[in-house]
Write a protein that holds these residues in place. Structure first.
Motif, PDB file in Angstrom:
ATOM      1  N   GLU A 193      80.496   2.206  12.713  1.00  0.00           N
ATOM      2  CA  GLU A 193      81.693   1.888  11.910  1.00  0.00           C
ATOM      3  C   GLU A 193      82.973   2.433  12.568  1.00  0.00           C
ATOM      4  O   GLU A 193      83.029   3.594  12.969  1.00  0.00           O
ATOM      5  CB  GLU A 193      81.437   2.548  10.555  1.00  0.00           C
ATOM      6  CG  GLU A 193      82.608   2.742   9.708  1.00  0.00           C
ATOM      7  CD  GLU A 193      82.222   3.260   8.315  1.00  0.00           C
ATOM      8  OE1 GLU A 193      81.047   3.628   8.060  1.00  0.00           O
ATOM      9  OE2 GLU A 193      83.132   3.300   7.486  1.00  0.00           O
ATOM     10  N   HIS A 194      83.997   1.593  12.633  1.00  0.00           N
ATOM     11  CA  HIS A 194      85.284   1.992  13.228  1.00  0.00           C
ATOM     12  C   HIS A 194      86.339   0.935  12.941  1.00  0.00           C
ATOM     13  O   HIS A 194      86.026  -0.171  12.494  1.00  0.00           O
ATOM     14  CB  HIS A 194      85.154   2.144  14.752  1.00  0.00           C
ATOM     15  CG  HIS A 194      84.878   0.837  15.457  1.00  0.00           C
ATOM     16  ND1 HIS A 194      83.640   0.226  15.428  1.00  0.00           N
ATOM     17  CD2 HIS A 194      85.679   0.009  16.163  1.00  0.00           C
ATOM     18  CE1 HIS A 194      83.692  -0.911  16.093  1.00  0.00           C
ATOM     19  NE2 HIS A 194      84.926  -1.075  16.548  1.00  0.00           N
ATOM     20  N   SER A 195      87.586   1.265  13.256  1.00  0.00           N
ATOM     21  CA  SER A 195      88.631   0.228  13.319  1.00  0.00           C
ATOM     22  C   SER A 195      89.055   0.169  14.783  1.00  0.00           C
ATOM     23  O   SER A 195      88.853   1.129  15.526  1.00  0.00           O
ATOM     24  CB  SER A 195      89.812   0.586  12.405  1.00  0.00           C
ATOM     25  OG  SER A 195      90.454   1.750  12.892  1.00  0.00           O
ATOM     26  N   ASP A 196      89.613  -0.976  15.191  1.00  0.00           N
ATOM     27  CA  ASP A 196      90.059  -1.105  16.585  1.00  0.00           C
ATOM     28  C   ASP A 196      91.469  -0.531  16.690  1.00  0.00           C
ATOM     29  O   ASP A 196      92.337  -0.851  15.875  1.00  0.00           O
ATOM     30  CB  ASP A 196      90.043  -2.576  17.025  1.00  0.00           C
ATOM     31  CG  ASP A 196      88.621  -3.122  17.118  1.00  0.00           C
ATOM     32  OD1 ASP A 196      87.676  -2.323  17.170  1.00  0.00           O
ATOM     33  OD2 ASP A 196      88.465  -4.360  17.132  1.00  0.00           O
ATOM     34  N   PRO A 197      91.709   0.325  17.693  1.00  0.00           N
ATOM     35  CA  PRO A 197      93.015   0.995  17.734  1.00  0.00           C
ATOM     36  C   PRO A 197      94.192   0.136  18.206  1.00  0.00           C
ATOM     37  O   PRO A 197      95.328   0.440  17.857  1.00  0.00           O
ATOM     38  CB  PRO A 197      92.783   2.149  18.729  1.00  0.00           C
ATOM     39  CG  PRO A 197      91.551   1.832  19.474  1.00  0.00           C
ATOM     40  CD  PRO A 197      90.751   0.873  18.676  1.00  0.00           C
ATOM     41  N   ARG A 250      87.704  -1.838   8.853  1.00  0.00           N
ATOM     42  CA  ARG A 250      86.572  -1.180   9.523  1.00  0.00           C
ATOM     43  C   ARG A 250      85.409  -2.154   9.659  1.00  0.00           C
ATOM     44  O   ARG A 250      85.151  -2.975   8.769  1.00  0.00           O
ATOM     45  CB  ARG A 250      86.162   0.058   8.714  1.00  0.00           C
ATOM     46  CG  ARG A 250      87.246   1.117   8.769  1.00  0.00           C
ATOM     47  CD  ARG A 250      87.024   2.195   7.760  1.00  0.00           C
ATOM     48  NE  ARG A 250      86.016   3.154   8.174  1.00  0.00           N
ATOM     49  CZ  ARG A 250      86.209   4.073   9.108  1.00  0.00           C
ATOM     50  NH1 ARG A 250      87.362   4.150   9.752  1.00  0.00           N
ATOM     51  NH2 ARG A 250      85.260   4.931   9.402  1.00  0.00           N
ATOM     52  N   HIS A 251      84.748  -2.056  10.784  1.00  0.00           N
ATOM     53  CA  HIS A 251      83.632  -2.952  11.065  1.00  0.00           C
ATOM     54  C   HIS A 251      82.584  -2.226  11.902  1.00  0.00           C
ATOM     55  O   HIS A 251      82.840  -1.121  12.391  1.00  0.00           O
ATOM     56  CB  HIS A 251      84.135  -4.225  11.770  1.00  0.00           C
ATOM     57  CG  HIS A 251      84.952  -3.959  13.001  1.00  0.00           C
ATOM     58  ND1 HIS A 251      86.285  -3.574  12.952  1.00  0.00           N
ATOM     59  CD2 HIS A 251      84.629  -3.991  14.307  1.00  0.00           C
ATOM     60  CE1 HIS A 251      86.734  -3.399  14.183  1.00  0.00           C
ATOM     61  NE2 HIS A 251      85.744  -3.639  15.028  1.00  0.00           N
ATOM     62  N   ARG A 252      81.426  -2.855  12.065  1.00  0.00           N
ATOM     63  CA  ARG A 252      80.354  -2.289  12.883  1.00  0.00           C
ATOM     64  C   ARG A 252      79.476  -3.442  13.353  1.00  0.00           C
ATOM     65  O   ARG A 252      79.645  -4.584  12.896  1.00  0.00           O
ATOM     66  CB  ARG A 252      79.531  -1.289  12.063  1.00  0.00           C
ATOM     67  CG  ARG A 252      78.730  -1.933  10.956  1.00  0.00           C
ATOM     68  CD  ARG A 252      77.943  -0.908  10.134  1.00  0.00           C
ATOM     69  NE  ARG A 252      77.104  -1.569   9.152  1.00  0.00           N
ATOM     70  CZ  ARG A 252      76.391  -0.934   8.236  1.00  0.00           C
ATOM     71  NH1 ARG A 252      76.427   0.386   8.153  1.00  0.00           N
ATOM     72  NH2 ARG A 252      75.637  -1.604   7.376  1.00  0.00           N
ATOM     73  N   TYR A 266      88.219  -8.746  23.562  1.00  0.00           N
ATOM     74  CA  TYR A 266      89.471  -8.490  24.286  1.00  0.00           C
ATOM     75  C   TYR A 266      90.352  -7.707  23.319  1.00  0.00           C
ATOM     76  O   TYR A 266      90.621  -8.156  22.201  1.00  0.00           O
ATOM     77  CB  TYR A 266      90.134  -9.815  24.674  1.00  0.00           C
ATOM     78  CG  TYR A 266      91.562  -9.656  25.155  1.00  0.00           C
ATOM     79  CD1 TYR A 266      91.827  -9.304  26.479  1.00  0.00           C
ATOM     80  CD2 TYR A 266      92.645  -9.844  24.283  1.00  0.00           C
ATOM     81  CE1 TYR A 266      93.137  -9.138  26.916  1.00  0.00           C
ATOM     82  CE2 TYR A 266      93.949  -9.679  24.717  1.00  0.00           C
ATOM     83  CZ  TYR A 266      94.191  -9.324  26.033  1.00  0.00           C
ATOM     84  OH  TYR A 266      95.489  -9.160  26.462  1.00  0.00           O
ATOM     85  N   PHE A 267      90.765  -6.513  23.725  1.00  0.00           N
ATOM     86  CA  PHE A 267      91.626  -5.678  22.874  1.00  0.00           C
ATOM     87  C   PHE A 267      93.028  -5.715  23.464  1.00  0.00           C
ATOM     88  O   PHE A 267      93.262  -5.134  24.534  1.00  0.00           O
ATOM     89  CB  PHE A 267      91.134  -4.230  22.863  1.00  0.00           C
ATOM     90  CG  PHE A 267      89.710  -4.084  22.389  1.00  0.00           C
ATOM     91  CD1 PHE A 267      89.409  -3.996  21.036  1.00  0.00           C
ATOM     92  CD2 PHE A 267      88.664  -4.033  23.296  1.00  0.00           C
ATOM     93  CE1 PHE A 267      88.103  -3.870  20.594  1.00  0.00           C
ATOM     94  CE2 PHE A 267      87.349  -3.903  22.864  1.00  0.00           C
ATOM     95  CZ  PHE A 267      87.068  -3.824  21.522  1.00  0.00           C
ATOM     96  N   GLY A 268      93.932  -6.414  22.803  1.00  0.00           N
ATOM     97  CA  GLY A 268      95.313  -6.521  23.301  1.00  0.00           C
ATOM     98  C   GLY A 268      96.078  -5.254  22.951  1.00  0.00           C
ATOM     99  O   GLY A 268      96.329  -4.967  21.784  1.00  0.00           O
TER     100      GLY A 268
HETATM  101 FE   LIG Z   1      85.630  -3.075  17.065  1.00  0.00          FE
END
Ligand SMILES: [Fe+2]
Ligand SMILES: C=C1C[C@]23C[C@@]1(O)CC[C@H]2[C@@]12CC[C@H](O)[C@@](C)(C(=O)O1)[C@H]2[C@@H]3C(=O)O
Ligand SMILES: O=C(O)CCC(=O)C(=O)O
Length: 323
Positions: A193-197, A250-252, A266-268
């Motif tokens: 579990e996390h959020s993308d920064p 939040r997702h996992r 892809y994390f922009g």
């Molecule tokens: Fe993620």
């Protein structure tokens, strides 16, 4: 006392945004999806099927190699996520995806050449898609400078990342005999579990499910896979730059008991010195500024010093806010 919260599993259908439909309609749909779900699926996205297929084939070929060979690539990781003790049933490749590093993928030692070519083409395609979506968001939010978000990931020194996640099939033996009811899925957490920064994530997976999002604490919503779509999600920085209107949910990812799953994200992200602050139109007397301004370098430093599941965005909230 340790409180163990039981988890509820409720499947969900994400909003679908068709980029070939009328622009003002698309902008409204995107804004609504980002406010209510922080996630949506985008179809008719313009990234050629051939570009996606080549990248996916090359990535599967890579993950099929013997572990000793994969470990020769410094970008490869297995089970350990980050440097703070997080573990998962996953192997991955993590690459810098700035415009200049994409141009130099070919020079990464031990990287097979078919892989670097297909990854460059793919990254350029998804970056363009991310920019298009960020411009539609700005329009939908009524921000006069339509490029205020997309500019940040178009910059030559934008700090974007590409991540290939491979989740081998795993049958959770602990659950096997204990509970055979269909509502109890015998899976393990692949990516906790996390959020993308960053600002925006453009995620693609093969046709194996595993992504789950949490719209409510203790409730996990499995998202059906759609290989013809990209799954787009709001990152922490976008939550800040919309003054909390969009949510970084939040997702996992969980493993499948029988099939291999691969996702490519892809994390922009913006340049390190970019100042992260909501534009003035997003701040009103009814909605005062929720976050303190900071640079991406400051946020990134905090993120990388914390565990995967920690709520780092809370450290940047203004203390006067009510929510
Ligand atoms: Fe993620
Ligand atoms: C445990 C960690 C891994 C991570 C950096 C961090 O300290 C906390 C955030 C993690 C995350 C989640 C989204 C992306 O997959 C990622 C690349 C990112 O930018 O933040 C990972 C980081 C990582 O795997 O290094
Ligand atoms: O594999 C997935 O579907 C999610 C991966 C993810 O959340 C990530 O890489 O940050």
């Amino acid at each position: 006392m340790v409180v163990i919260r039981s988890e509820k599993i409720l499947p969900i259908h994400l909003p679908v945004v068709d980029l070939s439909t009328e622009r003002s309609m698309v902008t409204k749909l995107i804004v609504k999806a980002c406010e209510e779900y922080g996630f949506f699926n985008v179809i008719n996205h313009g990234v050629p099927c051939d570009t996606i297929a080549k990248m996916e084939e090359a990535a599967f070929d890579f993950f099929a190699k013997p572990v000793a060979q994969k470990k020769q690539l410094p970008l490869y990781g297995c089970k350990n996520i980050g440097f703070n003790g997080d573990m998962g049933e996953i192997e991955y490749l993590l690459l810098s995806a700035t415009p200049s590093s994409i141009a130099h993928f070919n020079n990464i030692s031990n990287m097979p050449s078919n892989f670097s070519c297909s990854v460059s083409a793919y990254t350029e395609g998804v970056r363009e898609l991310a920019c298009e979506i960020l411009e539609l968001m700005a329009e939908g939010l009524g921000v006069p400078d339509r490029w205020f978000l997309s500019r940040l990931i178009r910059e030559v020194d934008s700090d974007s990342v590409l991540r290939f996640n491979h989740y081998p099939p795993i049958l959770n033996k602990d659950c096997k005999d204990r509970d055979k009811s269909p509502s109890h899925n015998h899976t393990k957490v692949g990516f906790g579990e996390h959020s993308d920064p960053q600002i925006l994530t453009i995620l693609r997976s093969n046709d194996v499910g595993g992504l789950q999002i949490s719209l409510q604490d203790g409730v996990w919503n499995p998202v059906a896979p759609d290989p013809s779509a990209f799954c787009v999600n709001v990152g922490d920085l976008l939550q800040v730059m919309t003054n909390g209107r969009f949510v970084s949910v939040r997702h996992r990812a969980v493993t499948n008991s029988h099939k291999s799953r691969m996702s490519v994200a892809y994390f922009g992200g913006p340049p390190l010195d970019a100042c992260i602050v909501a534009p003035s139109v997003m701040v009103t007397p009814q909605r005062p500024s929720l976050f303190k301004p900071f640079t991406w370098a400051e946020y990134k430093k905090v993120t990388y010093s914390m565990r995967l599941g920690e709520r780092r965005i809370d450290l940047f909230r203004n203390c006067t806010q009510l929510d």
